[in-house]
Design a protein around this motif. Sequence first.
Motif, PDB file in Angstrom:
ATOM      1  N   THR A 248     100.671  28.310  91.149  1.00 32.37           N
ATOM      2  CA  THR A 248     100.487  29.655  91.687  1.00 32.37           C
ATOM      3  C   THR A 248      99.046  29.805  92.159  1.00 32.37           C
ATOM      4  OG1 THR A 248      99.827  30.618  89.571  1.00 32.37           O
ATOM      5  CG2 THR A 248     102.188  30.550  90.055  1.00 32.37           C
ATOM      6  N   GLU A 411     103.081  40.179  79.683  1.00 28.13           N
ATOM      7  CA  GLU A 411     103.506  40.015  81.084  1.00 28.13           C
ATOM      8  C   GLU A 411     105.004  39.793  81.220  1.00 28.13           C
ATOM      9  OE1 GLU A 411     102.205  35.900  79.657  1.00 28.13           O
ATOM     10  OE2 GLU A 411     101.607  37.987  79.373  1.00 28.13           O
ATOM     11  N   GLU A 436     114.425  44.438  86.846  1.00 29.15           N
ATOM     12  CA  GLU A 436     113.896  44.879  88.138  1.00 29.15           C
ATOM     13  C   GLU A 436     113.082  46.173  88.078  1.00 29.15           C
ATOM     14  OE1 GLU A 436     117.423  43.216  91.122  1.00 29.15           O
ATOM     15  OE2 GLU A 436     117.405  45.321  90.506  1.00 29.15           O
ATOM     16  N   TYR A 438     110.441  47.283  86.825  1.00 30.78           N
ATOM     17  CA  TYR A 438     108.979  47.262  86.999  1.00 30.78           C
ATOM     18  C   TYR A 438     108.580  46.917  88.438  1.00 30.78           C
ATOM     19  CZ  TYR A 438     108.239  47.469  81.925  1.00 30.78           C
ATOM     20  OH  TYR A 438     108.205  47.863  80.607  1.00 30.78           O
ATOM     21  N   LEU A 439     109.518  46.466  89.239  1.00 31.71           N
ATOM     22  CA  LEU A 439     109.212  46.019  90.600  1.00 31.71           C
ATOM     23  C   LEU A 439     109.040  47.205  91.535  1.00 31.71           C
ATOM     24  CD1 LEU A 439     111.769  43.057  90.932  1.00 31.71           C
ATOM     25  CD2 LEU A 439     109.373  42.949  90.233  1.00 31.71           C
ATOM     26  N   PRO A 440     108.199  47.071  92.583  1.00 27.44           N
ATOM     27  CA  PRO A 440     107.259  45.967  92.785  1.00 27.44           C
ATOM     28  C   PRO A 440     106.003  46.180  91.945  1.00 27.44           C
ATOM     29  CG  PRO A 440     107.069  47.523  94.585  1.00 27.44           C
ATOM     30  CD  PRO A 440     108.156  48.050  93.689  1.00 27.44           C
ATOM     31  N   ARG A 441     105.476  45.083  91.415  1.00 31.26           N
ATOM     32  CA  ARG A 441     104.287  45.186  90.562  1.00 31.26           C
ATOM     33  C   ARG A 441     102.995  45.264  91.382  1.00 31.26           C
ATOM     34  NH1 ARG A 441     107.721  41.979  87.298  1.00 31.26           N
ATOM     35  NH2 ARG A 441     107.836  42.720  85.138  1.00 31.26           N
ATOM     36  N   GLY A 442     103.063  44.894  92.646  1.00 27.13           N
ATOM     37  CA  GLY A 442     101.877  44.930  93.492  1.00 27.13           C
ATOM     38  C   GLY A 442     102.250  44.693  94.939  1.00 27.13           C
ATOM     39  N   ASP A 445     104.947  42.120  96.412  1.00 24.07           N
ATOM     40  CA  ASP A 445     105.880  41.717  95.364  1.00 24.07           C
ATOM     41  C   ASP A 445     107.307  42.053  95.784  1.00 24.07           C
ATOM     42  OD1 ASP A 445     106.719  40.684  92.976  1.00 24.07           O
ATOM     43  OD2 ASP A 445     106.252  42.465  91.786  1.00 24.07           O
ATOM     44  N   ALA A 446     108.274  41.363  95.152  1.00 23.87           N
ATOM     45  CA  ALA A 446     109.678  41.602  95.457  1.00 23.87           C
ATOM     46  C   ALA A 446     110.079  43.017  95.051  1.00 23.87           C
ATOM     47  CB  ALA A 446     110.542  40.577  94.723  1.00 23.87           C
ATOM     48  N   ARG A 486      99.625  52.335  93.140  1.00 22.77           N
ATOM     49  CA  ARG A 486     100.592  51.239  93.170  1.00 22.77           C
ATOM     50  C   ARG A 486     102.018  51.753  92.928  1.00 22.77           C
ATOM     51  NH1 ARG A 486      98.327  48.512  89.557  1.00 22.77           N
ATOM     52  NH2 ARG A 486      99.616  49.057  87.770  1.00 22.77           N
ATOM     53  N   GLY A 490     105.020  51.711  95.585  1.00 17.87           N
ATOM     54  CA  GLY A 490     106.250  51.046  95.162  1.00 17.87           C
ATOM     55  C   GLY A 490     107.475  51.888  95.455  1.00 17.87           C
TER      56      GLY A 490
END
Length: 703
Positions: A248, A411, A436, A438-442, A445-446, A486, A490
């Motif tokens: 990564t 995490e 899902e 928590y998405l998108p985390r940033g 992100d997906a 954020r 999101g």
Amino acid sequence: MTADLLIEIGTEELPPKALRGLELAFAEGIRTRLAEANLQHGLLESFATPRRLAVRVKKLATRQADQCVTRRGPPVSVAIDAAGAATRAGENFAQGCGVAVAALGREKAQDAKKGEIEYLSYTGVKAGSDTAALLPDMVRASLDSLPVPKRMRWGSGEAQFVRPVHWVLLLLGREVIATSILGIASGDRTHGHRFMTPRALRVASPASYVSTLEKRGKVLVDFTARSERIRVGVEALATQLHGRALITPALLEEVTALVEWPVPLAGQFEARFLELPREVLIATLQEHQRYFPVEGSDGNLLPWFITVSNIESSAPELVRAGNERVVGPRLSDAAFFWELDRRTPLAAGLPLLDAVTFQAKLGSIGAKVRRVEALSVAVAEAIGADALLAQRAAQLAKCDLVSSLVGEFPELQGVMGAYHAKADGEADEVVRAIREHYLPRGAGDALPATPVGMAVAIADKLDTLAGIFSIDLKPSGARDPFGLRRATIGVLRIILQQRLSLDLNALIEKAVLAQPLDAAGLERAPRLIAEIQGYVMERLRAMYQENAALGVTPEIFDAVLATQPRSPLDFDARLRALLGFLQLPEAASLTAANKRIANLLRKSAGGETSANQLQPELLRLMQERDLYDGLLAADAAVSPAVARGEYASALAQLARLRPAVDAFFDGVMVMDEDPALRANRLALLERLRKLFVRIADLSRLPG
């Protein structure tokens, strides 16, 4: 004359996650200050290792160019008295310029109120300074402005930096710039690898810096080159293991910041640990150990890892064995926590959430879960998702926060909850939504891919937004400790990219009223709701303006915002329709007409205009009758198109009105002396304007 410049600050080990940012900020600080001093230069390079920050500047001017200085003084009438002698004002100006009053010039300038005024003036030359004399302060200022949240002191001195400083190298050409920086005298010495070549090394010139450290110091000082060597070495080792390394960008950057002389080595762990969830293995290897996991061609993890040593050992097998001894207990701990958590169902954690504080004024995470449950049902019903499944997913989504494994690996929140829910036999939609939500985390992100996941993700983020605003802890400046920007982006990304037709204003209202508001809070709830809605719209504005290719100007955004769409998806449809309309040849004329109409209606007497006052029998001129007929035809096509959300089609219909609108303004006196005719014509224009503002307010556009 030019010479190369080299600056190196040698330190204790710098924080690895901040190293790259410190390197780039230091280089930018030097670049900015050279520009401010008007010092020309060639290529500016930056370097960083765990024990140093460095900047090299090629072909730097060794002296500033002389500067022509022009100053305007006080008016002559103030600086020179009637007898021709200088007053105190004139003498002070001359003294400030370093010349006699007689040496000053005069210049005339125009004043808006007083007409032409004659002033004293000075024109001279300021000699440039030597670069060597300017550099110490530039370096100090650049170091002081580094993004260091907390600085430390060391020894008995007063100097402060992110880590204790051990040496300072400052060369201009082959000459040392003698000074003291952070309490350390500058010189021409650097230091090599802490263990392989710990002695001081003389750097003959800035040009030899990189090669001196590499050949004599066992240090790869170039961050990018070191990172590439690590990547290539890790990938080559993984290939030898018949696998592929999981690299990564974040882990590669951190490992690069931890080593000066990278030596990749492969290690092995017991195959039984492969029974752990994939994410647990990866988190243990990456987050705790900074190792690169290896997966096979089938996508499954292999019982291998690759570590990057910071030493070229004569016994690499001992280094390998040491890393294997460390990772074994780590994986054993993870396996123990996993087995411990599996002994109880995920739902058993629900009552425990009441003892975990979300925010002191907003109560526990358990209270938040109950709010999110209700909001998730509302979102699910609005987007056609299963409301009962959304409620169950929201109920379980935070339960893994009290699990042993998430306590060790924060995490993995959401991820471990999904594993537990699956083992408990929960519905697949619930399992996926837990993962899902928590998405998108940033950025980038997906997004949640399932309707239930979308519902819980939106509800969770809106509850946080409403709660934090309700206790007046909204973001200010660069501070956003609760990640509200954020979270808001999101929500908007989910709605826009997943094409969800949601009344976001209604959901915000529901989220606010669900908060634990006291009497004063309930009283200000309407203002709070409007404030949050405005905050969301400003985040939406920023999203559009960041996409420069789309061409959304502030005026275009405001033209759509004026219609107060309640759904971001509807806002987007209006905006894109307006962008398309503005490309039509009729757009400029109709935009100008809308601005003119808005001005006329604003200036007209109060109560003089209303659409229901329009009387067709008073339309006496051909141009106003033609416009009226055009409006009737347009309304018949526009109304159903707007109702279906087909705004581009509606604006295309309105574009056909241009000839009639142009003819009206060319041949009709709107503000007629006859009050009845004037009111009727204003009513006609008001009806035209209302057709447009059903989509966007064109009067807010420039032109």
